[in-house]
Design an enzyme around this catalytic site. Structure first.
Site, mmCIF file in Angstrom:
data_model
loop_
_atom_site.group_PDB
_atom_site.id
_atom_site.type_symbol
_atom_site.label_atom_id
_atom_site.label_comp_id
_atom_site.label_asym_id
_atom_site.label_seq_id
_atom_site.Cartn_x
_atom_site.Cartn_y
_atom_site.Cartn_z
ATOM 1 N N HIS A 136 -0.734 -3.642 11.452
ATOM 2 C CA HIS A 136 -1.277 -2.860 10.333
ATOM 3 C C HIS A 136 -2.122 -3.790 9.473
ATOM 4 O O HIS A 136 -1.715 -4.915 9.191
ATOM 5 C CB HIS A 136 -0.113 -2.286 9.514
ATOM 6 C CG HIS A 136 -0.508 -1.235 8.530
ATOM 7 N ND1 HIS A 136 -1.254 -1.513 7.422
ATOM 8 C CD2 HIS A 136 -0.250 0.092 8.478
ATOM 9 C CE1 HIS A 136 -1.438 -0.397 6.728
ATOM 10 N NE2 HIS A 136 -0.843 0.594 7.351
ATOM 11 N N ARG B 7 -5.923 3.266 0.627
ATOM 12 C CA ARG B 7 -7.337 3.427 1.007
ATOM 13 C C ARG B 7 -7.721 4.902 1.053
ATOM 14 O O ARG B 7 -8.833 5.279 0.702
ATOM 15 C CB ARG B 7 -7.595 2.736 2.353
ATOM 16 C CG ARG B 7 -7.665 1.223 2.203
ATOM 17 C CD ARG B 7 -7.668 0.524 3.554
ATOM 18 N NE ARG B 7 -6.333 0.453 4.131
ATOM 19 C CZ ARG B 7 -6.047 0.593 5.414
ATOM 20 N NH1 ARG B 7 -7.007 0.826 6.275
ATOM 21 N NH2 ARG B 7 -4.801 0.512 5.848
#
Ligand SMILES: Cc1cc2nc3c(=O)[nH]c(=O)nc-3n(C[C@H](O)[C@H](O)[C@H](O)COP(=O)(O)OP(=O)(O)OC[C@H]3O[C@@H](n4cnc5c(N)ncnc54)[C@H](O)[C@@H]3O)c2cc1C
Length: 603
Positions: free
Chosen positions: A235, A255
């Site tokens: 990740h 995000r």
């Protein structure tokens, strides 16, 4: 030896989302169900899931449908996915999410009262049903509340160490109570593995202590096949500072809500390299990217929301080029949205409450005021037990697998949010088909000699006592080696060194000793985990050596391109007759024309 013995038609190993959903379904089919888990009920890894569940409900953008979700999943997985699983997943996820709501899950809402959905990497439209950034907690709470009324027998804090067989078919499982150290024998007509992932094979990971590859190894030792083991997901955004919290996840939802990645020059480096197959869907300027995160349907997604494999590699590139943050990561900034949104700080706290508290408490950083420092962390394994797409049965009769420990749906890379939907779609299927299978079977014969042998081996570390090496030293050495030699960027020389390194580590594991007694003895538990960690590490390394190309989560600097010939095969791992690990390739079955058309339409 005499053991405390339990008998169930279906035994589910693992009480995360996949295990609970399987147990609920099997129980609803009228068979007796036992549910075993290493930790306390409610503490499974699923509880940590933050961002949401991907399902094409089309509540926020009515252009969404199972077809778009299917095409996104296949593109994200770079087309080596089990397309049938991807199809079932995309079609069934909306019903599974609505079912959770009917069972009491309290999702965030749209203004007109429907389940709210948010943006996430690789998903074309806002698709993740969520509860702030605590979605996994709500999922587990709901399934537990529902399951508790179904008469499921729960065996908590019990670790399964061996699967029992009657000839070729499964006959049950053998394990020990973590608290008291006593052995337990479970007879069962069908067993569902739902044990999660392998992250603890690496030094830097978002995964908890439970992720030691148990289900993968139990299945492998029982003769089942594993597939896609080279595909490990790193990740892009784990915490990197202070060192004690390194690896803890920073959800992609940051995000999705408008957070941007910057290097130490203050530049949004994700605009520098956009893969060809995503160019048409990706914003080419910051303004458009921002509008996308705020729901403008005419805008394309910002490059920060490209797939995880790509974002991780871009971050590594910036760090290696000396454009990283002071502690060796890059900057992730959500605080900047205050310039665009009234009451921005409150908005961030409301949308990302766990992230706000995580950084405040662990790093003394207020994310509403300043950027976070982040870097890649081992997060998820796309590989796992090879199962039939519809029934979830492995190649061993009566042995099923679902959730992170099974494989196929994600191909070379998983899209965020696709795991929570995977575990409820395929958890349900595994429970349903395990119950059906159990109903057709007479009780299996349990040969207690298999259990005696497993017990004898499990107790060996006590015989060596303090004369043996401590299990944690072997564990740390393995984690460091996998991080360095089989990590985000791989090459043949390093992976061969890793393979050579596994032999002495296995010898050391066979010589570890523990002192004290069997009652809650973490050193003993760590000693027993070593076999699993070593087995999955070997499977990852051998498969990664065979895949001489770069695809999804698997990047090789000695073969940096994607090769057409590798796009039609999966690598399978199995225990050979001589006990050694075998790796071989299998052709991916031809996709039906209807699904090919769907992918074409969505290009
Ligand atoms: C921090 C974090 C955030 C995430 N956020 C998201 C997200 O927002 N959306 C998303 O889709 N995915 C997310 N993921 C991934 C997702 O949470 C997991 O892939 C998923 O929850 C796995 O569920 P599972 O049911 O397969 O396994 P788990 O929930 O891990 O459950 C495994 C169970 O198996 C038991 N077990 C293991 N070994 C044994 C054994 N030997 N004997 C007995 N029991 C055993 C454990 O005790 C546990 O009960 C996230 C992951 C992390 C780490």
């Amino acid at each position: 030896m005499d053991y405390q013995t339990h008998e169930h038609d279906v035994l589910v190993i693992g009480a995360g989302g996949a295990g609970l959903r399987a147990a609920i379904e099997a129980s609803a089919a009228g068979v007796s169900v036992g549910l075993v888990c290493k930790s306390l009920l409610g503490k499974a890894h699923t509880v940590m899931a933050e961002g949401g569940i991907a399902a094409a409900l089309a509540n926020v953008d009515d252009r969404d449908s199972w077809k778009v979700h299917f095409a996104d999943t296949m593109r994200g997985g770079q087309y080596v996915n089990n397309w049938r699983m991807a199809e079932l997943h995309a079609k069934e996820a909306p019903d599974r999410v609505r079912e959770l709501e009917a069972w009491g899950a309290v999702f965030d809402r749209t203004k007109d009262g429907r389940i709210l959905q948010r943006n996430f990497g690789g998903h074309r439209y806002p698709r993740l049903a969520h509860v702030g950034d605590r979605t996994g907690l709500e999922l587990i709470r709901t399934l537990q509340d529902h399951g508790i009324h179904q008469g499921i027998d729960v065996h908590m804090e019990c670790t399964i160490i061996y699967l029992l067989k009657d000839g070729d078919r499964i006959a049950g499982a053998f394990g020990y109570e973590r608290e008291r150290g006593r052995f337990k024998l479970f007879k069962a007509k069908a067993v569902v593995l739902a044990t999660g992932g392998i992250g603890r094979a690496y030094k830097i990971t978002s995964n908890s202590w439970e992720y030691t590859g148990d289900g993968h190894t139990l299945a492998y030792d029982a003769g089942a096949e594993l597939v896609d083991m080279e595909f490990v997901q790193f990740h892009p955004t784990g915490m990197i500072w202070p060192p004690s919290v390194q690896g803890i996840l920073v959800t992609e939802a940051v995000r999705g809500e408008g957070g941007v990645l910057k290097n130490n020059e203050g530049r949004r480096f994700m605009f520098d390299e956009i893969p060809d197959n995503y160019r048409a869907q990706t914003a080419d300027n910051e303004e458009e990217g921002w509008r996308y995160t705020q729901g403008d349907k005419a805008a394309r997604r910002p490059p920060e929301l490209l797939t995880r494999d790509h974002v991780s590699r871009c971050i590594v590139r910036e760090i290696k080029a000396g454009r990283g943050s002071p502690h060796g990561g890059v900057f992730l900034d959500i605080s900047w949205i205050k310039a665009r949104i009234p009451n921005g700080a409150e908005h961030i706290k409301k949308k990302l409450p766990s992230m706000y508290h995580q950084f405040k408490q662990l790093a003394d950083i207020d994310i509403t005021q300043e950027p976070m420092e982040v870097g890649p962390t081992t997060h998820y394994i796309m590989g796992g037990v090879r199962v039939d797409a519809d029934t979830q049965m492995s190649t061993v009769p009566g042995l099923f697998a679902a959730g992170e420990c099974a494989a196929g749906i994600n191909g070379a890379n998983r899209l965020g949010g696709n795991s929570l939907s995977d575990i409820i779609v395929f958890g349900k299927r595994a429970g349903e088909y395990a119950a059906r299978y159990a109903k057709t079977q007479a009780g299996a014969n349990v040969d207690t000699r298999q259990a005696d042998e497993a017990a004898r081996r499990a107790l060996e570390p006590f015989e060596r006592g303090t004369k043996g090496e401590g299990p944690y030293e072997v564990q740390y050495a393995l984690q460091a080696m996998m991080q360095d030699l089989v990590g985000i960027v791989r090459n043949a020389d390093e992976m061969r060194r890793a393979l050579d390194g596994l032999t002495p580590l296995r010898e050391r594991a066979n010589r570890v000793g523990v002192s004290g007694h069997r009652e809650y003895n973490p050193g003993w538990h760590a000693a027993l985990d070593l076999h699993n960690l070593l087995t999955v590490s070997e499977a990852i390394t051998r498969s990664a050596l065979e895949r001489r190309e770069s695809r999804g989560g698997h990047f090789r600097e000695d073969y940096p391109s994607k090769e057409v010939s590798f796009g039609t095969i999966n690598f399978v791992v199995r225990k050979g007759r001589d006990g050694r690990m075998e790796v071989f390739s299998v052709a991916i079955p031809e996709m039906p024309e209807e699904l090919k058309r769907v992918i074409k339409e969505m290009e």
